[in-house]
Design an enzyme around this catalytic site. Structure first.
Site, PDB file in Angstrom:
ATOM      1  N   ASP A 129      -5.637   2.751  10.647  1.00  0.00           N
ATOM      2  CA  ASP A 129      -7.002   2.826  11.176  1.00  0.00           C
ATOM      3  C   ASP A 129      -7.037   2.115  12.535  1.00  0.00           C
ATOM      4  OD1 ASP A 129      -7.012   0.199  10.145  1.00  0.00           O
ATOM      5  OD2 ASP A 129      -8.432   0.676   8.565  1.00  0.00           O
TER       6      ASP A 129
ATOM      7  N   GLY B 240       0.757  -1.252   0.000  1.00  0.00           N
ATOM      8  CA  GLY B 240       0.000   0.000   0.000  1.00  0.00           C
ATOM      9  C   GLY B 240       0.779   1.287   0.000  1.00  0.00           C
TER      10      GLY B 240
ATOM     11  N   ARG C 208      -4.650   0.957  -7.250  1.00  0.00           N
ATOM     12  CA  ARG C 208      -3.539   1.613  -6.562  1.00  0.00           C
ATOM     13  C   ARG C 208      -2.977   2.761  -7.406  1.00  0.00           C
ATOM     14  NH1 ARG C 208      -1.877  -1.586  -2.169  1.00  0.00           N
ATOM     15  NH2 ARG C 208      -2.266  -3.805  -2.384  1.00  0.00           N
TER      16      ARG C 208
END
Length: 179
Positions: free
Chosen positions: A104, A45, A166
């Site tokens: 998160d 990511g 992405r």
């Protein structure tokens, strides 16, 4: 869910991201002035964010990569973090900055920071593009943060949906509403 048929909204534009990366790069450069820095990108990511971030850092930077897994192909973290691929360099006595796309629950970053702390770096900090503090399951506040966001499912600029998207140059939110 087929993303092309869903409604979406841009949360962080290309321009907003570029401007924020300049600010973060300046801040990090100032804080590590006169030092060398090892930047560890958490794959997959963070690779786009990390590449753009390090281009805005002016101190000498060495890049390392680490792969963890907690999401699979879902929208929710499994809650279990596993180390898929560790860094290849020694970091003992070095200044280390871990870069990730999003925090998160903070389970992944907490796991990574604990793992790296055991390798005795001189300093250890983390930087994330996006922070969702409302989803925290462990106490962790990123040292550097691009944007704080609400609890929304986000895609683009390195963040994926399944194995795709992405490459979108901005961050957007996908909703279940029809387009």
């Amino acid at each position: 869910m087929d993303i092309e048929t869903k409604k979406w909204e841009v949360l962080c534009s290309e321009e907003q991201i570029a401007n924020r990366l300049k600010e973060l790069g300046s801040q990090i450069s100032e804080e590590y002035k006169g030092e060398k820095l090892i930047v560890i990108s958490l794959l997959k990511g963070s690779f786009i964010f990390c590449a753009d971030l390090v281009r805005n850092i002016t101190v000498p930077v060495k890049i390392e990569f680490m792969t963890t897994s907690s999401y699979g192909h879902g929208e929710e973290s499994s809650g279990r973090v596993k180390l898929v691929s560790d860094i290849g360099s020694q970091i003992e006595g070095c200044h280390v900055l871990v870069v990730d796309d999003i925090t998160d629950t903070a389970l992944t970053m907490d796991f990574v920071m604990s793992h790296l702390k055991s390798k005795n770096p001189a300093s250890l900090k983390c930087c994330v593009l996006l922070d969702k503090p409302s989803r925290r399951k462990v106490e962790l506040v990123p040292d550097y943060c691009g944007f704080e966001i609400e609890d929304k499912f986000v895609v683009g600029y390195g963040l994926n949906f399944g194995d795709y998207y992405r490459n979108i140059p901005y961050v957007f939110n996908v909703t279940n509403e029809d387009r």
